[in-house]
Design an enzyme around this catalytic site. Structure first.
Site, PDB file in Angstrom:
ATOM      1  N   SER A  89      16.514  59.721  -6.538  1.00 51.72           N
ATOM      2  CA  SER A  89      15.178  59.268  -6.153  1.00 51.72           C
ATOM      3  C   SER A  89      14.107  60.272  -6.532  1.00 51.72           C
ATOM      4  CB  SER A  89      15.173  59.076  -4.644  1.00 51.72           C
ATOM      5  OG  SER A  89      13.863  58.945  -4.163  1.00 51.72           O
ATOM      6  N   TYR A 136      15.516  61.837   4.238  1.00 45.89           N
ATOM      7  CA  TYR A 136      15.896  60.899   3.168  1.00 45.89           C
ATOM      8  C   TYR A 136      15.937  61.614   1.819  1.00 45.89           C
ATOM      9  CZ  TYR A 136      15.430  57.177  -0.279  1.00 45.89           C
ATOM     10  OH  TYR A 136      15.607  56.366  -1.376  1.00 45.89           O
ATOM     11  N   ALA A 175      25.062  44.270  -2.680  1.00 46.02           N
ATOM     12  CA  ALA A 175      24.430  43.036  -2.200  1.00 46.02           C
ATOM     13  C   ALA A 175      22.944  43.250  -1.918  1.00 46.02           C
ATOM     14  CB  ALA A 175      25.122  42.539  -0.938  1.00 46.02           C
ATOM     15  N   GLY A 176      22.475  44.469  -2.164  1.00 43.29           N
ATOM     16  CA  GLY A 176      21.078  44.785  -1.861  1.00 43.29           C
ATOM     17  C   GLY A 176      20.128  44.430  -2.996  1.00 43.29           C
ATOM     18  N   LYS A 202      19.125  62.218  -0.667  1.00 44.66           N
ATOM     19  CA  LYS A 202      19.172  61.741  -2.053  1.00 44.66           C
ATOM     20  C   LYS A 202      19.492  62.895  -2.998  1.00 44.66           C
ATOM     21  CE  LYS A 202      19.186  57.607  -2.127  1.00 44.66           C
ATOM     22  NZ  LYS A 202      20.123  56.834  -2.952  1.00 44.66           N
TER      23      LYS A 202
HETATM   24  C1  UD1 Z   1       9.590  56.854  -0.774  1.00 40.47           C
HETATM   25  C2  UD1 Z   1      10.489  57.741  -1.511  1.00 40.47           C
HETATM   26  C3  UD1 Z   1      11.254  56.935  -2.508  1.00 40.47           C
HETATM   27  C4  UD1 Z   1      11.929  55.769  -1.842  1.00 40.47           C
HETATM   28  C5  UD1 Z   1      10.877  54.916  -1.182  1.00 40.47           C
HETATM   29  C6  UD1 Z   1      11.465  53.742  -0.400  1.00 40.47           C
HETATM   30  C7  UD1 Z   1       9.247  59.852  -1.422  1.00 40.47           C
HETATM   31  C8  UD1 Z   1       8.279  60.714  -2.129  1.00 40.47           C
HETATM   32  N1  UD1 Z   1       9.659  58.763  -2.094  1.00 40.47           N
HETATM   33  O1  UD1 Z   1       8.588  56.590  -1.679  1.00 40.47           O
HETATM   34  O2  UD1 Z   1      12.210  57.721  -3.104  1.00 40.47           O
HETATM   35  O3  UD1 Z   1      12.646  55.056  -2.769  1.00 40.47           O
HETATM   36  O4  UD1 Z   1      10.193  55.709  -0.257  1.00 40.47           O
HETATM   37  O5  UD1 Z   1      12.115  54.199   0.743  1.00 40.47           O
HETATM   38  O6  UD1 Z   1       9.662  60.151  -0.339  1.00 40.47           O
HETATM   39  N2  UD1 Z   1       2.041  53.213   2.434  1.00 40.47           N
HETATM   40  C9  UD1 Z   1       0.942  52.637   3.047  1.00 40.47           C
HETATM   41  N3  UD1 Z   1       1.154  51.629   3.931  1.00 40.47           N
HETATM   42  C10 UD1 Z   1       2.395  51.158   4.244  1.00 40.47           C
HETATM   43  C11 UD1 Z   1       3.514  51.758   3.619  1.00 40.47           C
HETATM   44  C12 UD1 Z   1       3.293  52.783   2.721  1.00 40.47           C
HETATM   45  O7  UD1 Z   1      -0.184  53.034   2.817  1.00 40.47           O
HETATM   46  O8  UD1 Z   1       2.487  50.233   5.047  1.00 40.47           O
HETATM   47  C13 UD1 Z   1       1.799  54.302   1.480  1.00 40.47           C
HETATM   48  C14 UD1 Z   1       2.580  55.546   1.828  1.00 40.47           C
HETATM   49  O9  UD1 Z   1       1.888  56.339   2.731  1.00 40.47           O
HETATM   50  C15 UD1 Z   1       2.710  56.178   0.441  1.00 40.47           C
HETATM   51  C16 UD1 Z   1       2.766  54.971  -0.502  1.00 40.47           C
HETATM   52  O10 UD1 Z   1       2.253  53.884   0.216  1.00 40.47           O
HETATM   53  O11 UD1 Z   1       1.587  56.947   0.168  1.00 40.47           O
HETATM   54  C17 UD1 Z   1       4.136  54.613  -0.971  1.00 40.47           C
HETATM   55  O12 UD1 Z   1       4.993  54.508   0.149  1.00 40.47           O
HETATM   56  P1  UD1 Z   1       6.511  53.984   0.084  1.00 40.47           P
HETATM   57  O13 UD1 Z   1       6.572  52.662  -0.550  1.00 40.47           O
HETATM   58  O14 UD1 Z   1       7.107  54.170   1.426  1.00 40.47           O
HETATM   59  O15 UD1 Z   1       7.200  54.906  -0.955  1.00 40.47           O
HETATM   60  P2  UD1 Z   1       7.163  56.467  -1.188  1.00 40.47           P
HETATM   61  O16 UD1 Z   1       6.917  57.196   0.068  1.00 40.47           O
HETATM   62  O17 UD1 Z   1       6.337  56.737  -2.372  1.00 40.47           O
END
Ligand code: UD1
Length: 369
Positions: free
Chosen positions: A122, A181, A9-10, A185
């Site tokens: 992941s 996490y 459902a996600g 995974k």
């Molecule tokens: C992580 C996981 C991925 C997972 C996803 C969603 C890793 C390397 N990857 O991806 O497998 O599916 O989370 O849970 O752990 N960011 C901002 N501002 C925000 C949020 C995020 O700048 O408000 C930045 C983060 O610091 C990061 C990038 O955006 O550098 C991506 O973040 P995010 O979407 O959480 O995904 P990942 O960490 O790449």
């Protein structure tokens, strides 16, 4: 086939359900409608296709899993808790749902014949992606030191202090687990492939990169960055960017993820392997923040906070050669196209912006530095 999708459902599960229904399969979803994702006291989400049979239940509940598996030919295992930052303080919960839930599922599966098991793995298990050193040799990225991050020195360097350049990351890169996490995974992937091999269950692990698209939970502050930025912008709040915003990721449309999931069921040579599923392209977080703001018509500048979120990596984007070759996977939707569709969908959505609260939660535990 009768197919079960755990977590069906996600965000990703519901799109895969649509894809499988289009191919004439019957689809059942086992989903606990987690309040963090679906809201408190949630019932069946309106986006879930009417032909999906929904069983509300927890992946850790053996009886619910047994019910869900009745008469099933293939299983997609997507049920998981999915926040990197949150996993670093809700350790018991993440381990119980992700690792424990997978154990319950596999325990039940070994009692029944199954044509295929597909598990959502992941890119997080790579930690840092692959890099190239100044002399041209490939270099597996090492975790950055806290000292370096406190100095706002964000990039990876070799032992002589020279900058490393990020490369597309192939499946052969050694895993480097930097969050609970990611560890969970990795466990899910390995457990499924291991039990699949031992019991002749053809099993495929799909290592999803940064998935985006409609139905991603906007009010969940621990979801992917694009849904978080959307929730911020819709409330006229500045997106909050960690580090300097020049970190790069591979944003893949949920429709391409659904395509890869279908191919993982159909492709004859896929069993027993893990595949990257990304777009094969890389964007900086600053770029995606600007693109989304422009498409939504919001003139809110992002706030570049210069802080490091514990567990984050600098760069990782996919080498998708294996998925192209073995699955016949071909990404079809660019980030620009996907964002246009996302923006249209956002028009009718409400988003509770809980990001500031989540940031305080991380900061109070020393999980941003
Ligand atoms: C992580 C996981 C991925 C997972 C996803 C969603 C890793 C390397 N990857 O991806 O497998 O599916 O989370 O849970 O752990 N960011 C901002 N501002 C925000 C949020 C995020 O700048 O408000 C930045 C983060 O610091 C990061 C990038 O955006 O550098 C991506 O973040 P995010 O979407 O959480 O995904 P990942 O960490 O790449």
């Amino acid at each position: 086939m009768q197919i079960l999708i755990t977590g069906g459902a996600g965000f990703i599960g519901s799109h895969v359900a649509d894809e499988l229904l289009r191919r004439g399969h019957r689809v059942r979803a086992l989903d606990n409608l987690s309040p963090q994702v679906h809201g408190a006291g949630a019932s069946r989400p309106s986006y879930l296709h009417a032909d999906v049979e929904l069983i509300k239940g927890d992946i850790r509940d053996r009886v619910a899993v047994q019910r869900a598996l009745s008469g099933v030919d293939a299983v997609y295992h997507f049920a998981s808790a999915v926040g990197v930052g949150q996993s670093m303080y809700e350790i018991e919960h993440y381990t119980a749902v992700n690792n424990g839930g997978t154990a319950v599922l596999l325990q039940e599966l070994i009692e029944r014949p199954l044509e295929r098991l597909i598990v959502a793995s992941s890119m997080s298990l790579y930690g840092e992606g692959l890099y190239r050193a100044a002399d041209g040799t490939a270099h597996e990225g090492q975790e950055r030191s806290l000292d370096q991050l406190r100095r706002a020195d964000w990039d990876l360097r070799d032992d002589d202090g020279r900058l490393l350049e990020p490369l597309p990351t192939p499946e052969s890169k050694t895993p480097s687990l930097s969050s609970i996490y990611a560890l969970s995974k990795f466990d899910q992937e390995r457990m499924c492939l291991m039990i699949g091999r031992a019991y002749n269950i053809p099993t495929v692990a799909l290592r999803f990169f940064n998935v985006f698209g409609t139905r991603q939970a906007l009010s969940n502050p621990y979801t992917g960055v694009l849904a978080i930025f959307a929730a911020r912008l819709m409330n006229n709040n500045a997106p909050f960017i960690f580090e300097d915003g020049l970190q790069r990721r591979d944003f893949v449309s949920v429709y391409d993820i659904a395509q890869a999931c279908r191919l993982a069921l159909e492709a004859p040579g896929a069993a027993g392997q893990a595949f990257n599923v990304g777009s094969g392209r890389a964007y900086t977080i600053r770029e995606v923040a600007a693109m989304l703001a422009a498409i939504l018509g919001r003139r809110v500048e992002p706030e570049i906070c210069g802080k490091y979120r514990v567990g984050d990596i600098r760069h990782c984007f996919a080498d998708i050669t294996r998925a192209r070759t073995v699955l016949g996977y071909q990404p079809t939707i660019t980030l620009e196209e996907g964002l246009v569709e996302l923006a249209a969908w956002l028009q009718d959505q409400a988003a509770d912006d809980r990001v500031a609260q989540a940031s305080r939660e991380l900061a109070s535990r020393g999980l941003t530095v």
